[in-house]
Motif scaffolding. Sequence first.
Motif, PDB file in Angstrom:
ATOM      1  N   THR A  54       0.809  -1.222   0.000  1.00 13.51           N
ATOM      2  CA  THR A  54       0.000   0.000   0.000  1.00 13.51           C
ATOM      3  C   THR A  54       0.838   1.266   0.000  1.00 13.51           C
ATOM      4  OG1 THR A  54      -0.145  -0.188   2.403  1.00 13.51           O
ATOM      5  CG2 THR A  54      -2.003  -1.056   1.113  1.00 13.51           C
ATOM      6  N   SER A  55       2.140   1.126   0.054  1.00  6.81           N
ATOM      7  CA  SER A  55       2.996   2.303  -0.041  1.00  6.81           C
ATOM      8  C   SER A  55       4.228   1.950  -0.863  1.00  6.81           C
ATOM      9  CB  SER A  55       3.392   2.812   1.344  1.00  6.81           C
ATOM     10  OG  SER A  55       4.220   1.886   2.001  1.00  6.81           O
ATOM     11  N   GLY A  56       4.940   2.966  -1.267  1.00  2.00           N
ATOM     12  CA  GLY A  56       6.096   2.763  -2.123  1.00  2.00           C
ATOM     13  C   GLY A  56       5.788   3.233  -3.535  1.00  2.00           C
ATOM     14  N   LEU A  57       6.817   3.416  -4.320  1.00  2.00           N
ATOM     15  CA  LEU A  57       6.677   3.949  -5.672  1.00  2.00           C
ATOM     16  C   LEU A  57       5.752   3.095  -6.540  1.00  2.00           C
ATOM     17  CD1 LEU A  57       7.462   6.038  -7.770  1.00  2.00           C
ATOM     18  CD2 LEU A  57       9.448   4.637  -8.326  1.00  2.00           C
ATOM     19  N   LEU A  58       5.939   1.779  -6.517  1.00  7.47           N
ATOM     20  CA  LEU A  58       5.134   0.908  -7.365  1.00  7.47           C
ATOM     21  C   LEU A  58       3.653   1.023  -7.036  1.00  7.47           C
ATOM     22  CD1 LEU A  58       5.335  -1.055  -9.683  1.00  7.47           C
ATOM     23  CD2 LEU A  58       5.667  -2.892  -8.037  1.00  7.47           C
ATOM     24  N   SER A  59       3.316   1.104  -5.757  1.00 14.33           N
ATOM     25  CA  SER A  59       1.900   1.203  -5.394  1.00 14.33           C
ATOM     26  C   SER A  59       1.300   2.546  -5.792  1.00 14.33           C
ATOM     27  CB  SER A  59       1.720   0.960  -3.892  1.00 14.33           C
ATOM     28  OG  SER A  59       2.282   2.012  -3.154  1.00 14.33           O
ATOM     29  N   LEU A  60       2.125   3.572  -5.982  1.00 14.60           N
ATOM     30  CA  LEU A  60       1.617   4.881  -6.389  1.00 14.60           C
ATOM     31  C   LEU A  60       1.336   4.964  -7.885  1.00 14.60           C
ATOM     32  CD1 LEU A  60       3.950   7.207  -4.290  1.00 14.60           C
ATOM     33  CD2 LEU A  60       1.539   6.676  -3.863  1.00 14.60           C
ATOM     34  N   ASN A  94     -12.073  -9.554  12.538  1.00 11.38           N
ATOM     35  CA  ASN A  94     -11.772 -10.510  13.604  1.00 11.38           C
ATOM     36  C   ASN A  94     -10.841 -11.624  13.132  1.00 11.38           C
ATOM     37  OD1 ASN A  94     -13.837 -11.620  11.997  1.00 11.38           O
ATOM     38  ND2 ASN A  94     -14.513 -12.940  13.660  1.00 11.38           N
ATOM     39  N   GLU A  95     -10.739 -11.845  11.822  1.00 16.76           N
ATOM     40  CA  GLU A  95      -9.833 -12.854  11.268  1.00 16.76           C
ATOM     41  C   GLU A  95      -8.377 -12.428  11.386  1.00 16.76           C
ATOM     42  OE1 GLU A  95     -10.481 -15.799  10.327  1.00 16.76           O
ATOM     43  OE2 GLU A  95     -12.582 -15.861   9.721  1.00 16.76           O
ATOM     44  N   ARG A  96      -8.153 -11.156  11.651  1.00 12.85           N
ATOM     45  CA  ARG A  96      -6.780 -10.642  11.728  1.00 12.85           C
ATOM     46  C   ARG A  96      -6.091 -11.019  13.043  1.00 12.85           C
ATOM     47  NH1 ARG A  96      -4.734  -4.518  10.476  1.00 12.85           N
ATOM     48  NH2 ARG A  96      -2.542  -5.070  10.446  1.00 12.85           N
ATOM     49  N   VAL A  97      -6.874 -11.463  14.019  1.00  7.15           N
ATOM     50  CA  VAL A  97      -6.321 -11.838  15.316  1.00  7.15           C
ATOM     51  C   VAL A  97      -5.249 -12.903  15.123  1.00  7.15           C
ATOM     52  CG1 VAL A  97      -6.848 -12.876  17.556  1.00  7.15           C
ATOM     53  CG2 VAL A  97      -8.456 -11.257  16.508  1.00  7.15           C
ATOM     54  N   GLY A  98      -4.063 -12.641  15.649  1.00  5.55           N
ATOM     55  CA  GLY A  98      -2.968 -13.597  15.546  1.00  5.55           C
ATOM     56  C   GLY A  98      -2.175 -13.517  14.256  1.00  5.55           C
ATOM     57  N   ALA A  99      -2.534 -12.580  13.386  1.00  5.28           N
ATOM     58  CA  ALA A  99      -1.810 -12.443  12.113  1.00  5.28           C
ATOM     59  C   ALA A  99      -0.411 -11.886  12.373  1.00  5.28           C
ATOM     60  CB  ALA A  99      -2.558 -11.511  11.167  1.00  5.28           C
ATOM     61  N   PRO A 100       0.572 -12.361  11.603  1.00  2.00           N
ATOM     62  CA  PRO A 100       1.903 -11.769  11.729  1.00  2.00           C
ATOM     63  C   PRO A 100       1.831 -10.284  11.372  1.00  2.00           C
ATOM     64  CG  PRO A 100       1.955 -13.748  10.371  1.00  2.00           C
ATOM     65  CD  PRO A 100       0.517 -13.416  10.610  1.00  2.00           C
ATOM     66  N   GLU A 101       2.746  -9.524  11.933  1.00  3.30           N
ATOM     67  CA  GLU A 101       2.790  -8.092  11.634  1.00  3.30           C
ATOM     68  C   GLU A 101       3.067  -7.895  10.144  1.00  3.30           C
ATOM     69  OE1 GLU A 101       5.450  -4.238  12.879  1.00  3.30           O
ATOM     70  OE2 GLU A 101       5.143  -5.825  14.343  1.00  3.30           O
ATOM     71  N   ALA A 102       2.393  -6.940   9.554  1.00  7.08           N
ATOM     72  CA  ALA A 102       2.582  -6.653   8.127  1.00  7.08           C
ATOM     73  C   ALA A 102       3.981  -6.114   7.885  1.00  7.08           C
ATOM     74  CB  ALA A 102       1.548  -5.648   7.645  1.00  7.08           C
ATOM     75  N   PRO A 103       4.619  -6.556   6.795  1.00  7.67           N
ATOM     76  CA  PRO A 103       5.909  -5.960   6.450  1.00  7.67           C
ATOM     77  C   PRO A 103       5.728  -4.473   6.151  1.00  7.67           C
ATOM     78  CG  PRO A 103       5.455  -7.909   5.121  1.00  7.67           C
ATOM     79  CD  PRO A 103       4.202  -7.575   5.861  1.00  7.67           C
ATOM     80  N   LYS A 104       6.793  -3.718   6.260  1.00  9.90           N
ATOM     81  CA  LYS A 104       6.728  -2.284   5.993  1.00  9.90           C
ATOM     82  C   LYS A 104       6.179  -2.042   4.581  1.00  9.90           C
ATOM     83  CE  LYS A 104       9.398   1.929   5.926  1.00  9.90           C
ATOM     84  NZ  LYS A 104      10.708   2.545   6.045  1.00  9.90           N
ATOM     85  N   GLY A 105       5.197  -1.155   4.491  1.00  7.58           N
ATOM     86  CA  GLY A 105       4.612  -0.808   3.202  1.00  7.58           C
ATOM     87  C   GLY A 105       3.465  -1.704   2.771  1.00  7.58           C
ATOM     88  N   TYR A 106       3.069  -2.682   3.604  1.00  8.01           N
ATOM     89  CA  TYR A 106       1.985  -3.605   3.280  1.00  8.01           C
ATOM     90  C   TYR A 106       0.880  -3.491   4.318  1.00  8.01           C
ATOM     91  CZ  TYR A 106       4.965  -5.929  -0.121  1.00  8.01           C
ATOM     92  OH  TYR A 106       5.753  -6.213  -1.199  1.00  8.01           O
ATOM     93  N   SER A 107      -0.346  -3.777   3.895  1.00 14.17           N
ATOM     94  CA  SER A 107      -1.494  -3.797   4.796  1.00 14.17           C
ATOM     95  C   SER A 107      -2.171  -5.150   4.712  1.00 14.17           C
ATOM     96  CB  SER A 107      -2.513  -2.722   4.403  1.00 14.17           C
ATOM     97  OG  SER A 107      -1.955  -1.441   4.585  1.00 14.17           O
ATOM     98  N   TRP A 108      -2.680  -5.592   5.846  1.00 17.32           N
ATOM     99  CA  TRP A 108      -3.405  -6.866   5.913  1.00 17.32           C
ATOM    100  C   TRP A 108      -4.664  -6.766   5.061  1.00 17.32           C
ATOM    101  CZ3 TRP A 108      -8.149  -8.622   7.751  1.00 17.32           C
ATOM    102  CH2 TRP A 108      -8.268 -10.001   7.976  1.00 17.32           C
TER     103      TRP A 108
END
Length: 113
Positions: A54-60, A94-108
């Motif tokens: 969701t962020s970074g040059l490519l996503s723009l 509620n499905e996000r519970v326990g999900a690994p943290e998103a890498p920088k620039g990414y959204s669940w």
Amino acid sequence: MAAQGYATCWLGGVKPLHADGKPRLAPSGINGQLWYLAASEAGVHRTVHVYMQTSGLLSLVYRLREVDMGIALAHLFVASGKHGLPFSFSAEPNERVGAPEAPKGYSWLGVVR
């Protein structure tokens, strides 16, 4: 992902010399792979958390992220069926519970079970 029984992709047009019959080609309109998949296994239950860049040059500059994500999920659905694995996708918060943290620039985005 391949170790979990799910499809992965060839990067940069490089294909393995010996195909093993498993689906490997994942979609991306500009070979940007705007997704990140984090697989986990608890007993017989497999979970894949899906993230979208969701962020970074490519996503723009690239406007087909959502289309590519849908195609990637369709490939995951087909690969799951080929290997006899169940497939359901949910984007419920509620499905996000326990999900690994998103890498920088990414959204669940959601979870595949």
